[in-house]
Design an enzyme around this catalytic site. Sequence first.
Site, PDB file in Angstrom:
ATOM      1  N   PHE A 111     -16.803 111.041  -1.343  1.00 29.65           N
ATOM      2  CA  PHE A 111     -17.286 109.735  -0.873  1.00 29.65           C
ATOM      3  C   PHE A 111     -16.581 109.272   0.386  1.00 29.65           C
ATOM      4  CE2 PHE A 111     -14.185 106.349  -1.447  1.00 29.65           C
ATOM      5  CZ  PHE A 111     -13.202 106.957  -2.206  1.00 29.65           C
ATOM      6  N   LYS A 112     -15.423 109.865   0.692  1.00 28.97           N
ATOM      7  CA  LYS A 112     -14.689 109.468   1.890  1.00 28.97           C
ATOM      8  C   LYS A 112     -15.546 109.622   3.149  1.00 28.97           C
ATOM      9  CE  LYS A 112     -10.409 109.117  -0.122  1.00 28.97           C
ATOM     10  NZ  LYS A 112     -10.585 109.626  -1.445  1.00 28.97           N
ATOM     11  N   ASP A 113     -16.531 110.523   3.114  1.00 25.84           N
ATOM     12  CA  ASP A 113     -17.398 110.706   4.279  1.00 25.84           C
ATOM     13  C   ASP A 113     -18.160 109.429   4.638  1.00 25.84           C
ATOM     14  OD1 ASP A 113     -16.818 113.439   4.775  1.00 25.84           O
ATOM     15  OD2 ASP A 113     -18.233 114.063   3.222  1.00 25.84           O
TER      16      ASP A 113
END
Length: 462
Positions: A111-113
Amino acid sequence: MKYISTRGQAPELTFEEAMLTGLARDGGLYVPSEIPKMGHDEIAALSGLPYEDVAFRVMWPYVSDSFSEDEFKQIIARAYAGFEHAARAPLKQLSANHYLLELFHGPTLAFKDFAMQLIGQLFQVALKRRNESVTIVGATSGDTGSAAIEAFRGLDAVNVFVLYPHGRVSEVQRRQMTTPQDNNVHALAVDGDFDDCQARVKDMFNDFDFRDEVKLAGVNSINFARVLAQVVYYFTSAVSLGAPHRKVSFTVPTGNFGDIFAGFIAKKMGLPIDELVVATNQNDILHRCLSGQGYFKGETKPSISPSMDIQVSSNFERALFYAYGQEGAPVAALMEELKEGGFNVSQGAMQALSETYISGRCSEDETLATIKSELSTSGELLCPHGAVGVKVANEHIKPDVPMVTLATAHPAKFPAAVEKAADVHPPLPPRMSDLYDRPERVTRIDNDLAVLEDHIRKTRAN
Ligand SMILES: *Cc1c(COP(=O)(O)O)cnc(C)c1O
């Protein structure tokens, strides 16, 4: 919109300034001076819109003093163009009242993207306009670093140094950091754990001479722009489950408290969130604190959900700031106590925290068991972080409120744990199937501030 520090002693900044600065000069974290509200009708109008359009409507009030409408729309479009799924953050149903929000369709499968791809584009536009360059230094327990390297590679106004704990990230995570060949991105394997990496990054920010010399900027989850990007998928998922006409709960596998804090912002903006559930692995300082046992550091125990292996959770300071009535002084005092090992939360603040968050913990065995049982009941192959979330979510599901668990990474990012749990090998998506064949580039380095600063000074390409 002005941005203020959680410790109350740093200058107010614009969005762009706060984004480029990262950590405030008083050691605090920037938060918006007020949280804009979205009305019932405005939220209802998000239904059926593409992810990018929701992103624009949710984030625009926070950034409008720094970017033009057109600029910001293009930034969003470029940020999410590399995601594999048209919905960007699709929802899957696990059981009658339980949904999985898949946040792993971006370029590095976590999810960091969502935040990092946006921040890369935001930095590029802002720095070009200012004719400046910066050095980004970040600590990672695995996923932030690969997302940052992927988001900033090839951008000539930015040098990126990522500190990760040597030997404590998965092979896929490591390779995602060490295989990009662009000469503005650098992976540093630090002899220490994630808390050491995070502490050294904080030290660099507090070394003002170094900070000014290399034009240090931070993209760790302390950067408010990161939190902001994560607010968006709370809206898209809740609206698709019937908000604002219906309440929705969320369970969030939590480490540094950035993702769950984005849920708090969404709720403050007016999204009808019933419960925000903090799910921790065996490194459960947050669960202990939210259960009234104070916030006291222990030893970090390496786990099969390594992106949550932390003791000091940097964004928790933001939660404390709101729990203490948006007063900087008590937060600054707590952070002084933390240097000596920990602190107890006042009764009033504890009350405020427990009105906002509930929490649960998942052991290593429970994580493995959840991966296995979820595969056989719903057919869904979870990564160990998502499994921590699902286990804790199952303990908090109410019959009349849909529960959304955030699936924070793709199972292929953590193949060893998944294989151990369920005896299946999760394949990498085809676009990165040659990851194991690409050459690696990494510097092993001491957990020592002077050594790190020296290396960064010498290695900056421009
Ligand atoms: C970073 C990360 C988390 C923890 O998120 P925080 O915002 O730090 O709480 C959970 N799962 C995965 C896969 C991550 O990469």
